[in-house]
Design a protein around this motif. Structure first.
Motif, PDB file in Angstrom:
ATOM      1  N   ILE A  65      32.098  46.552  37.373  1.00 50.26           N
ATOM      2  CA  ILE A  65      33.543  46.032  37.867  1.00 50.26           C
ATOM      3  C   ILE A  65      33.226  45.222  39.170  1.00 50.26           C
ATOM      4  CG2 ILE A  65      35.693  46.473  38.376  1.00 50.26           C
ATOM      5  CD1 ILE A  65      34.857  46.825  35.330  1.00 50.26           C
ATOM      6  N   ARG A  66      33.148  44.084  39.388  1.00 55.70           N
ATOM      7  CA  ARG A  66      33.065  43.533  40.392  1.00 55.70           C
ATOM      8  C   ARG A  66      34.222  42.858  41.449  1.00 55.70           C
ATOM      9  NH1 ARG A  66      27.670  41.686  41.244  1.00 55.70           N
ATOM     10  NH2 ARG A  66      26.464  42.502  39.773  1.00 55.70           N
ATOM     11  N   GLY A  67      35.424  43.140  40.788  1.00 58.77           N
ATOM     12  CA  GLY A  67      36.897  42.988  41.479  1.00 58.77           C
ATOM     13  C   GLY A  67      37.995  43.459  40.674  1.00 58.77           C
ATOM     14  N   VAL A  68      38.987  43.485  41.319  1.00 59.47           N
ATOM     15  CA  VAL A  68      40.349  43.846  40.660  1.00 59.47           C
ATOM     16  C   VAL A  68      41.265  42.993  41.154  1.00 59.47           C
ATOM     17  CG1 VAL A  68      42.124  45.404  40.287  1.00 59.47           C
ATOM     18  CG2 VAL A  68      39.818  46.389  40.550  1.00 59.47           C
ATOM     19  N   VAL A  69      42.074  42.408  40.313  1.00 60.52           N
ATOM     20  CA  VAL A  69      43.180  41.559  40.856  1.00 60.52           C
ATOM     21  C   VAL A  69      44.529  42.265  40.275  1.00 60.52           C
ATOM     22  CG1 VAL A  69      44.214  39.049  40.397  1.00 60.52           C
ATOM     23  CG2 VAL A  69      41.487  39.494  40.554  1.00 60.52           C
ATOM     24  N   ASN A  70      45.531  42.446  41.079  1.00 56.36           N
ATOM     25  CA  ASN A  70      46.754  42.900  41.064  1.00 56.36           C
ATOM     26  C   ASN A  70      47.838  41.880  41.202  1.00 56.36           C
ATOM     27  OD1 ASN A  70      49.004  44.360  40.881  1.00 56.36           O
ATOM     28  ND2 ASN A  70      48.467  46.100  41.979  1.00 56.36           N
ATOM     29  N   TRP A  71      48.440  41.385  40.247  1.00 57.14           N
ATOM     30  CA  TRP A  71      49.685  40.688  40.325  1.00 57.14           C
ATOM     31  C   TRP A  71      50.787  41.394  40.197  1.00 57.14           C
ATOM     32  CZ3 TRP A  71      49.828  35.328  37.240  1.00 57.14           C
ATOM     33  CH2 TRP A  71      48.611  34.628  37.667  1.00 57.14           C
ATOM     34  N   PHE A  72      51.723  41.705  41.403  1.00 54.84           N
ATOM     35  CA  PHE A  72      52.739  42.376  41.795  1.00 54.84           C
ATOM     36  C   PHE A  72      53.050  43.591  40.978  1.00 54.84           C
ATOM     37  CE2 PHE A  72      53.182  38.464  38.895  1.00 54.84           C
ATOM     38  CZ  PHE A  72      53.651  38.958  37.675  1.00 54.84           C
ATOM     39  N   GLY A  73      51.811  44.467  40.765  1.00 53.86           N
ATOM     40  CA  GLY A  73      52.063  45.611  40.200  1.00 53.86           C
ATOM     41  C   GLY A  73      52.077  46.738  41.391  1.00 53.86           C
ATOM     42  N   PRO A  74      52.900  47.580  40.844  1.00 52.60           N
ATOM     43  CA  PRO A  74      53.178  49.100  41.597  1.00 52.60           C
ATOM     44  C   PRO A  74      51.782  49.686  41.706  1.00 52.60           C
ATOM     45  CG  PRO A  74      53.910  49.618  39.262  1.00 52.60           C
ATOM     46  CD  PRO A  74      53.704  47.873  39.555  1.00 52.60           C
TER      47      PRO A  74
ATOM     48  N   ASN B 100      44.333  57.639  44.628  1.00 56.85           N
ATOM     49  CA  ASN B 100      42.889  58.151  44.150  1.00 56.85           C
ATOM     50  C   ASN B 100      41.855  57.246  44.826  1.00 56.85           C
ATOM     51  OD1 ASN B 100      43.151  59.776  41.399  1.00 56.85           O
ATOM     52  ND2 ASN B 100      45.198  58.267  41.510  1.00 56.85           N
ATOM     53  N   LEU B 101      42.132  56.765  46.034  1.00 56.65           N
ATOM     54  CA  LEU B 101      40.989  55.809  46.497  1.00 56.65           C
ATOM     55  C   LEU B 101      40.268  56.686  47.161  1.00 56.65           C
ATOM     56  CD1 LEU B 101      43.554  53.202  48.319  1.00 56.65           C
ATOM     57  CD2 LEU B 101      42.186  52.850  46.109  1.00 56.65           C
ATOM     58  N   SER B 102      38.864  56.388  47.354  1.00 54.42           N
ATOM     59  CA  SER B 102      37.846  56.879  47.617  1.00 54.42           C
ATOM     60  C   SER B 102      36.901  55.983  48.804  1.00 54.42           C
ATOM     61  CB  SER B 102      36.871  57.583  46.872  1.00 54.42           C
ATOM     62  OG  SER B 102      36.330  56.424  46.197  1.00 54.42           O
ATOM     63  N   GLY B 103      37.037  54.936  48.835  1.00 53.88           N
ATOM     64  CA  GLY B 103      36.291  53.914  49.567  1.00 53.88           C
ATOM     65  C   GLY B 103      35.057  53.590  48.841  1.00 53.88           C
ATOM     66  N   ALA B 104      35.081  53.890  47.678  1.00 53.97           N
ATOM     67  CA  ALA B 104      33.937  53.215  46.779  1.00 53.97           C
ATOM     68  C   ALA B 104      34.640  52.224  45.692  1.00 53.97           C
ATOM     69  CB  ALA B 104      33.400  54.319  45.821  1.00 53.97           C
ATOM     70  N   GLU B 105      35.686  51.448  45.959  1.00 49.04           N
ATOM     71  CA  GLU B 105      36.168  50.872  45.207  1.00 49.04           C
ATOM     72  C   GLU B 105      35.723  49.408  45.039  1.00 49.04           C
ATOM     73  OE1 GLU B 105      38.602  54.087  45.565  1.00 49.04           O
ATOM     74  OE2 GLU B 105      38.085  52.706  47.195  1.00 49.04           O
ATOM     75  N   PRO B 106      35.707  48.614  44.089  1.00 50.70           N
ATOM     76  CA  PRO B 106      35.224  47.257  44.063  1.00 50.70           C
ATOM     77  C   PRO B 106      36.187  46.387  44.916  1.00 50.70           C
ATOM     78  CG  PRO B 106      36.159  47.614  42.062  1.00 50.70           C
ATOM     79  CD  PRO B 106      36.335  48.955  42.847  1.00 50.70           C
ATOM     80  N   PRO B 107      36.119  45.044  45.495  1.00 52.94           N
ATOM     81  CA  PRO B 107      37.033  44.398  46.000  1.00 52.94           C
ATOM     82  C   PRO B 107      38.256  44.054  45.078  1.00 52.94           C
ATOM     83  CG  PRO B 107      34.919  43.254  46.109  1.00 52.94           C
ATOM     84  CD  PRO B 107      34.706  44.339  45.173  1.00 52.94           C
ATOM     85  N   PHE B 108      39.286  44.090  46.011  1.00 53.75           N
ATOM     86  CA  PHE B 108      40.794  43.766  45.427  1.00 53.75           C
ATOM     87  C   PHE B 108      41.207  42.381  45.852  1.00 53.75           C
ATOM     88  CE2 PHE B 108      40.652  48.131  44.007  1.00 53.75           C
ATOM     89  CZ  PHE B 108      41.679  48.211  43.259  1.00 53.75           C
ATOM     90  N   LEU B 109      42.114  41.877  44.995  1.00 51.49           N
ATOM     91  CA  LEU B 109      42.779  40.638  45.445  1.00 51.49           C
ATOM     92  C   LEU B 109      44.288  41.048  45.102  1.00 51.49           C
ATOM     93  CD1 LEU B 109      43.594  37.826  46.217  1.00 51.49           C
ATOM     94  CD2 LEU B 109      43.089  37.017  43.999  1.00 51.49           C
ATOM     95  N   MET B 110      45.159  41.018  45.795  1.00 52.22           N
ATOM     96  CA  MET B 110      46.796  41.360  45.527  1.00 52.22           C
ATOM     97  C   MET B 110      47.565  40.163  45.979  1.00 52.22           C
ATOM     98  SD  MET B 110      46.120  45.014  45.603  1.00 52.22           S
ATOM     99  CE  MET B 110      47.984  45.559  45.583  1.00 52.22           C
ATOM    100  N   GLN B 111      48.319  39.826  44.657  1.00 51.26           N
ATOM    101  CA  GLN B 111      49.295  38.556  44.956  1.00 51.26           C
ATOM    102  C   GLN B 111      50.873  39.102  44.567  1.00 51.26           C
ATOM    103  OE1 GLN B 111      46.451  36.113  42.609  1.00 51.26           O
ATOM    104  NE2 GLN B 111      46.644  34.751  44.369  1.00 51.26           N
ATOM    105  N   HIS B 112      51.727  38.932  45.282  1.00 52.66           N
ATOM    106  CA  HIS B 112      52.985  39.345  45.267  1.00 52.66           C
ATOM    107  C   HIS B 112      54.012  38.840  45.896  1.00 52.66           C
ATOM    108  CE1 HIS B 112      54.493  43.801  44.617  1.00 52.66           C
ATOM    109  NE2 HIS B 112      55.620  43.044  44.737  1.00 52.66           N
ATOM    110  N   GLY B 113      55.064  38.519  45.216  1.00 49.73           N
ATOM    111  CA  GLY B 113      56.168  37.836  45.758  1.00 49.73           C
ATOM    112  C   GLY B 113      57.190  38.399  46.901  1.00 49.73           C
ATOM    113  N   THR B 114      57.399  37.994  47.761  1.00 51.71           N
ATOM    114  CA  THR B 114      58.136  38.544  49.239  1.00 51.71           C
ATOM    115  C   THR B 114      59.596  39.221  48.523  1.00 51.71           C
ATOM    116  OG1 THR B 114      59.108  36.549  49.942  1.00 51.71           O
ATOM    117  CG2 THR B 114      56.907  37.231  50.797  1.00 51.71           C
ATOM    118  N   LYS B 115      60.076  38.336  47.724  1.00 57.57           N
ATOM    119  CA  LYS B 115      61.391  39.010  47.225  1.00 57.57           C
ATOM    120  C   LYS B 115      61.326  39.533  45.842  1.00 57.57           C
ATOM    121  CE  LYS B 115      63.901  35.398  49.877  1.00 57.57           C
ATOM    122  NZ  LYS B 115      64.793  34.179  49.963  1.00 57.57           N
ATOM    123  N   ASP B 116      60.475  40.304  45.628  1.00 52.42           N
ATOM    124  CA  ASP B 116      60.338  41.054  44.272  1.00 52.42           C
ATOM    125  C   ASP B 116      61.327  41.990  44.185  1.00 52.42           C
ATOM    126  OD1 ASP B 116      59.492  42.838  42.341  1.00 52.42           O
ATOM    127  OD2 ASP B 116      57.535  41.714  42.334  1.00 52.42           O
TER     128      ASP B 116
END
Length: 305
Positions: free
Chosen positions: A194-203, A248-264
């Motif tokens: 797993i080289r990366g995680v992309v979270n679109w407006f998820g909790p 559940n974070l430990s510091g061993a996670e792959p890179p993350f990209l978070m994208q989120h609307g400011t008026k969600d």
């Protein structure tokens, strides 16, 4: 802020540094914080050279679970993006191609863009919360990842260059998988490549603290959380903690990209802000892209599940 454009370059090159631009380029008018407008519409086949639908990756008592695979041009091996859909964990399915997704839908446009850049894209179904509560959905998506990696050679996929991508409810699932990549004992844990995680407006936080901090959450949000967990966080704090990526974070996670609307209005952007802060505190590479005036689903002015 780290540029998202470099995320995908890193995956393509096989490095682990945080670098991406394909997701919103071509589907949002601006990929920088600020005003944005969804533009264009995806092709029916997402521009794939070959589409391989309806691949059964697991059998459950409730029935088979399937995925669709879209392959780009070229000989490969192709880096792979695996998409988990939204829908409040109790609705939705894996379909994001241009024939089934609403015209201009961000997911289909992003997938089309990724295919044009040489990524293979897989979209997966998972059991909904009417059938099984958490962590069943996380376990299903993890099984889809492992199945694709086992079969990577037949489709010229690179099993060591995988990005997990999820929207809304699916964003929590892939964030949880990213959080437990170093812990095989956890549900869905121990994924490799797993080289990366992309979270679109998820909790990312379903804890009792988050419940108490957001008394304004809609009835819909409360109902979906109750169905997903099988309880409200205040009724099952340990279970809620276990299901929350931020716990559940430990510091061993792959890179993350978070994208989120400011008026969600369904998932407060504070969830992404706090999660990004926690990742940075642990030394994990993260990019957070807020989009002004977007509600949930990158929809201006109104929310969608």
């Amino acid at each position: 802020m780290v540029s998202a454009r470099r995320f995908w370059r890193a995956v393509l090159s096989g490095t682990a540094a945080l670098t991406v631009g394909a997701l919103t380029a071509g589907c949002v008018a601006s990929s920088e914080p600020g005003n944005g407008t969804l533009i264009g519409a995806a092709a029916a086949d997402l521009g794939a050279t070959r589409a391989i639908p309806d691949q059964v990756y697991a059998q459950r008592p409730s029935g088979p679970l399937s995925l669709d695979l879209f392959l780009p041009a070229g000989d490969g091996p192709h880096p792979l993006v695996i998409y988990a859909h939204g829908g409040g964990w109790d609705a939705g399915d894996r379909a994001i191609d241009g024939r089934l997704a609403a015209g201009g839908a961000a997911e289909s446009l992003a997938a089309e863009r990724m295919l044009s850049k040489g990524f293979a894209v897989a979209t997966v179904d998972y059991r909904l919360s009417d059938l099984v509560p958490a962590p069943g959905q996380v376990e299903d998506v993890a099984e889809a990842v492992r199945w694709l990696q086992r079969h990577a050679g037949g489709w010229r996929l690179d099993s060591e260059r995988v990005v997990l991508w999820g929207a809304s409810a699916g964003g929590l699932l892939v964030s949880q998988l990213g959080a437990v990549t170093d812990d095989p004992a956890e549900p869905g844990g121990g994924l490799t490549g797993i080289r990366g995680v992309v979270n679109w407006f998820g909790p990312t936080d379903l804890t009792v603290e988050a419940e108490l901090a957001n008394p304004q959450l809609s009835d819909y949000s409360r109902r979906t959380v109750r169905k997903y967990l099988g309880c409200m966080p205040s009724e099952c704090p340990r279970h809620a903690d276990a299901a929350s990526p931020i716990r559940n974070l430990s510091g061993a996670e792959p890179p993350f990209l978070m994208q989120h609307g400011t008026k969600d209005s369904l998932v407060p952007i504070k969830q992404s802000l706090d999660f990004a802060d926690e990742l940075r505190e642990l030394g994990v590479e993260v990019a957070l892209h807020p989009y002004d005036d977007f509600d949930h689903g990158f929809t201006p002015g109104r929310a969608s599940r």
